[in-house]
Design a protein around this motif. Structure first.
Motif, short mmCIF file in Angstrom:
data_model
loop_
_atom_site.label_atom_id
_atom_site.label_comp_id
_atom_site.label_asym_id
_atom_site.label_seq_id
_atom_site.Cartn_x
_atom_site.Cartn_y
_atom_site.Cartn_z
N ALA A 32 0.79 -1.09 0.08
CA ALA A 32 0.04 -0.05 0.07
C ALA A 32 0.93 1.17 -0.02
O ALA A 32 1.95 1.32 0.58
CB ALA A 32 -0.96 -0.04 1.17
N LYS A 36 -2.99 3.68 5.23
CA LYS A 36 -4.19 2.99 5.07
C LYS A 36 -4.35 2.63 3.74
O LYS A 36 -4.02 3.23 2.79
CB LYS A 36 -5.16 3.80 5.42
N ARG A 37 -4.56 1.21 3.26
CA ARG A 37 -5.10 0.68 2.16
C ARG A 37 -5.94 1.58 1.50
O ARG A 37 -7.25 1.57 1.89
CB ARG A 37 -5.32 -0.78 2.06
N THR A 38 -5.84 1.71 0.35
CA THR A 38 -6.87 2.55 -0.70
C THR A 38 -7.31 1.79 -1.66
O THR A 38 -6.84 0.99 -2.29
CB THR A 38 -6.45 3.88 -1.10
N LEU A 39 -8.69 2.20 -2.55
CA LEU A 39 -8.91 1.46 -3.58
C LEU A 39 -7.77 1.54 -4.62
O LEU A 39 -7.97 0.48 -5.24
CB LEU A 39 -10.29 2.40 -4.12
N ASP A 41 -4.75 1.10 -4.13
CA ASP A 41 -3.96 0.34 -3.83
C ASP A 41 -4.36 -1.22 -4.21
O ASP A 41 -3.80 -1.78 -4.74
CB ASP A 41 -3.54 0.11 -2.43
N ASP A 42 -5.72 -1.42 -3.98
CA ASP A 42 -6.33 -2.60 -4.65
C ASP A 42 -6.09 -3.09 -5.79
O ASP A 42 -6.01 -3.91 -6.28
CB ASP A 42 -7.64 -2.91 -3.72
#
Length: 180
Positions: A32, A36-39, A41-42
């Motif tokens: 990431a 905090k993982r974000t859209l 990142d996904d």
């Protein structure tokens, strides 16, 4: 001639790959960008893992792709990420017109070790070392190797000799028709 089989141990963070020549590798999902993982990142993860596997499928043109199926009972965000990756990989197989065999984790363990319960990741590696002299950089590559071994065994080209109790796991898999 030996059929071309690829084994894939899909995971949200690290996917194990066993190629038709028997080599193994790992496709690591990008980290990431922030805490905090974000859209985004996904989407980067899906793009990286999905496109890497799609490239390997196109490059190696396997006769069969053997994938560890989703484990029942996973209830976390990782399960969603794994499902997204699994969908990308299954779609890539579909686009390349490649037959897929999905192997339940318990059947994989039985095939590799002879037992389904109480089997740790290290047990899979020990069995591969004892039976084939094979060593791996990580557990993901080991599982992918065993998945490939199952596919080869099903097609009559077992890379290792296993007792009947281990090989009984092959009958539990829904094998697609393969024209190898």
């Amino acid at each position: 001639m030996q059929p071309r089989v690829i084994g894939l141990d899909l995971a949200a963070e690290s996917t194990g790959v066993a190629l038709p020549d028997g080599t193994t590798s790992t496709v690591k999902a990008p980290k990431a960008a922030g805490k905090k993982r974000t859209l985004l990142d996904d989407l980067n993860r899906l793009n990286h893992v999905g496109s890497t596997i799609a490239y390997l499928l196109a490059d190696h043109k396997p006769d069969l792709v053997v994938i560890e199926d989703y484990a029942a009972g996973i209830k976390s965000a990782a399960a969603h990420r794994l499902a997204e990756i699994g969908g990308c990989v299954r779609w890539s197989c579909y686009v390349h017109d490649l037959p897929i065999a999905l192997v339940n984790n318990m059947h994989l363990k039985i095939y590799a070790t002879g037992a389904a319960r109480g089997v740790e990741k290290g047990d899979m590696r020990i069995s591969a070392l004892k039976r084939a002299g094979a060593e791996f950089a990580n557990d993901d590559e080991c599982d992918a190797w065993w998945l490939r071994a199952m596919g080869l065994d099903h097609l009559g080209h077992a890379p290792v000799t296993l007792p009947k109790t281990h090989r009984n796991a092959l009958a539990k898999v829904e094998w697609p028709e393969v024209s190898a």
